[in-house]
Design a protein around this motif. Sequence first.
Motif, short mmCIF file in Angstrom:
data_model
loop_
_atom_site.label_atom_id
_atom_site.label_comp_id
_atom_site.label_asym_id
_atom_site.label_seq_id
_atom_site.Cartn_x
_atom_site.Cartn_y
_atom_site.Cartn_z
N ASN A 26 0.81 -1.22 0.00
CA ASN A 26 0.00 0.00 0.00
C ASN A 26 0.85 1.28 0.00
O ASN A 26 0.40 2.32 0.49
CB ASN A 26 -0.94 0.03 1.22
CG ASN A 26 -2.13 -0.89 1.05
OD1 ASN A 26 -2.56 -1.14 -0.06
ND2 ASN A 26 -2.65 -1.38 2.15
N LYS A 27 2.06 1.16 -0.51
CA LYS A 27 2.95 2.32 -0.65
C LYS A 27 3.26 2.97 0.69
O LYS A 27 3.41 4.20 0.78
CB LYS A 27 2.35 3.34 -1.62
CG LYS A 27 2.10 2.77 -3.01
CD LYS A 27 1.56 3.81 -3.97
CE LYS A 27 1.35 3.20 -5.36
NZ LYS A 27 0.84 4.20 -6.33
N GLY A 28 3.33 2.16 1.74
CA GLY A 28 3.72 2.66 3.04
C GLY A 28 2.57 2.99 3.97
O GLY A 28 2.78 3.38 5.12
N TYR A 29 1.34 2.81 3.50
CA TYR A 29 0.16 3.10 4.31
C TYR A 29 -0.40 1.82 4.91
O TYR A 29 -0.64 0.84 4.19
CB TYR A 29 -0.93 3.79 3.49
CG TYR A 29 -0.63 5.24 3.17
CD1 TYR A 29 -1.08 6.26 4.00
CD2 TYR A 29 0.12 5.58 2.05
CE1 TYR A 29 -0.80 7.60 3.71
CE2 TYR A 29 0.40 6.91 1.75
CZ TYR A 29 -0.07 7.90 2.59
OH TYR A 29 0.22 9.21 2.30
N TRP A 30 -0.60 1.83 6.23
CA TRP A 30 -1.29 0.73 6.89
C TRP A 30 -2.78 1.04 6.89
O TRP A 30 -3.21 2.12 7.31
CB TRP A 30 -0.80 0.55 8.32
CG TRP A 30 -1.61 -0.46 9.09
CD1 TRP A 30 -1.57 -1.81 8.97
CD2 TRP A 30 -2.61 -0.18 10.09
NE1 TRP A 30 -2.46 -2.41 9.83
CE2 TRP A 30 -3.11 -1.43 10.53
CE3 TRP A 30 -3.11 0.99 10.66
CZ2 TRP A 30 -4.09 -1.53 11.51
CZ3 TRP A 30 -4.10 0.90 11.63
CH2 TRP A 30 -4.57 -0.36 12.06
N VAL A 31 -3.57 0.08 6.42
CA VAL A 31 -5.03 0.21 6.41
C VAL A 31 -5.59 -0.83 7.36
O VAL A 31 -5.33 -2.03 7.20
CB VAL A 31 -5.60 -0.01 5.00
CG1 VAL A 31 -7.12 0.13 5.02
CG2 VAL A 31 -4.99 0.99 4.02
N GLU A 32 -6.31 -0.40 8.34
CA GLU A 32 -6.88 -1.33 9.33
C GLU A 32 -7.75 -2.37 8.63
O GLU A 32 -8.68 -2.01 7.88
CB GLU A 32 -7.71 -0.57 10.36
CG GLU A 32 -8.30 -1.45 11.44
CD GLU A 32 -9.19 -0.67 12.39
OE1 GLU A 32 -9.58 -1.24 13.43
OE2 GLU A 32 -9.49 0.51 12.10
N PRO A 33 -7.46 -3.65 8.82
CA PRO A 33 -8.28 -4.69 8.18
C PRO A 33 -9.72 -4.64 8.69
O PRO A 33 -9.97 -4.31 9.85
CB PRO A 33 -7.61 -6.00 8.59
CG PRO A 33 -6.23 -5.61 8.99
CD PRO A 33 -6.34 -4.24 9.57
N SER A 34 -10.65 -4.97 7.82
CA SER A 34 -12.06 -5.01 8.22
C SER A 34 -12.71 -6.23 7.58
O SER A 34 -12.40 -6.59 6.44
CB SER A 34 -12.79 -3.73 7.79
OG SER A 34 -12.73 -3.57 6.39
N LEU A 54 -28.32 -2.58 3.25
CA LEU A 54 -28.96 -2.55 4.57
C LEU A 54 -28.07 -1.86 5.60
O LEU A 54 -28.57 -1.24 6.53
CB LEU A 54 -29.25 -3.98 5.03
CG LEU A 54 -30.11 -4.83 4.09
CD1 LEU A 54 -30.30 -6.22 4.67
CD2 LEU A 54 -31.46 -4.15 3.84
N ALA A 55 -26.78 -1.99 5.45
CA ALA A 55 -25.84 -1.34 6.36
C ALA A 55 -24.52 -1.13 5.63
O ALA A 55 -24.09 -1.97 4.83
CB ALA A 55 -25.62 -2.19 7.61
N GLU A 56 -23.90 0.00 5.90
CA GLU A 56 -22.61 0.31 5.29
C GLU A 56 -21.69 0.85 6.38
O GLU A 56 -22.10 1.67 7.20
CB GLU A 56 -22.77 1.33 4.17
CG GLU A 56 -21.56 1.44 3.28
CD GLU A 56 -21.88 2.14 1.96
OE1 GLU A 56 -21.04 2.09 1.05
OE2 GLU A 56 -22.97 2.74 1.85
N PHE A 57 -20.48 0.35 6.39
CA PHE A 57 -19.56 0.68 7.47
C PHE A 57 -18.54 1.70 7.01
O PHE A 57 -18.12 1.72 5.85
CB PHE A 57 -18.87 -0.59 7.98
CG PHE A 57 -19.87 -1.63 8.42
CD1 PHE A 57 -20.42 -1.58 9.68
CD2 PHE A 57 -20.28 -2.63 7.55
CE1 PHE A 57 -21.36 -2.53 10.08
CE2 PHE A 57 -21.21 -3.58 7.94
CZ PHE A 57 -21.76 -3.53 9.21
N GLY A 58 -18.15 2.55 7.94
CA GLY A 58 -17.28 3.68 7.63
C GLY A 58 -15.87 3.27 7.26
O GLY A 58 -15.47 2.10 7.36
N THR A 59 -15.09 4.24 6.84
CA THR A 59 -13.70 4.02 6.46
C THR A 59 -12.89 3.56 7.66
O THR A 59 -13.03 4.08 8.77
CB THR A 59 -13.09 5.32 5.90
OG1 THR A 59 -13.89 5.77 4.81
CG2 THR A 59 -11.67 5.09 5.41
N THR A 60 -12.05 2.59 7.44
CA THR A 60 -11.20 2.10 8.52
C THR A 60 -10.03 3.05 8.74
O THR A 60 -9.78 3.96 7.96
CB THR A 60 -10.66 0.70 8.19
OG1 THR A 60 -9.96 0.76 6.94
CG2 THR A 60 -11.79 -0.30 8.07
#
Length: 290
Positions: free
Chosen positions: A113-121, A134-140
């Motif tokens: 990810n070019k040095g970016y950590w993205v919290e797994p979901s 029915l439901a949508e979850f926000g950006t990690t």
Amino acid sequence: FKPFVYALAIDNKLSPCIQFPNVPPPYPNWTVHNSDGSSGGTMNMYRGLANSTNCIVAQLMYTMGANAPANVIDFVRKMGIDSAKLDPVPSICLGVTDISPYDMAGAFSTFANKGYWVEPSYLTRIEDKNGNILAEFGTTDIKQIMTEEKAYVMCQLLEGVVQRGTAQRLKGRYGVEGWIGGKTGTTQSNSDGWFMGVTKDLVCATWVGCDSRKVRFRSTNLGQGAHAALPIFAYFIKKAKEDPKLDINLLPIDRPVQELSTEFNCNQYQEEGDVEEFGSEGGGDLDLGI
């Protein structure tokens, strides 16, 4: 776990071309040996990681100073490895702590990810049978841990593991085509086998083992990550690549557009021709840890 030590060294502006002695570093209360019993000579980071050489990663830890174990812990905590108990001791460089595949996949994704950590979901949204959301979850949570350049360098080191190191059977025996970086891992008494696969589109953590350490393979030949875990990833990634819905092409990692400041010209550190000598498969796969 070894790539995290390498990543910290590169993040601290050490060139991957620097040669390290392939002998145990002079720690006062701890020593290390290579799984194949080899010793002597020197290796740079490319070859050391490709062959998973224990003495080289220990030398790298020693070079970074007395605070290196604590600094490694701080580094991996930023990459989402926050549930494991990590002790600030030199042996941490070999991966002597139990870490979940979930955390490992999230941490390794930082390199792709070019040095970016993205919290797994686990979930991004829930739909009914008609496609209504029915439901949508926000950006990690997203954090920059390394520069794009440093993450790119790590991807090159991980590619060397597949091209010339302990994971080269991924291309040879299993015929997986395309750009892949990776890292094999084997624990004490062959109770765990690991393979971390890194591609531009997908990072996969493959673990073979049991909750009980009493259950293990009879030999390293059977239990090492290159034998036990890597084949699972090989079959999985080939199926994923063949599925048009997934759009996984195994294209090379993007090279940063800016001029690279990290030294790649290894010829000035060693004799001409040594740069490509990464050794044979399985030369140092026994990580004695994750």
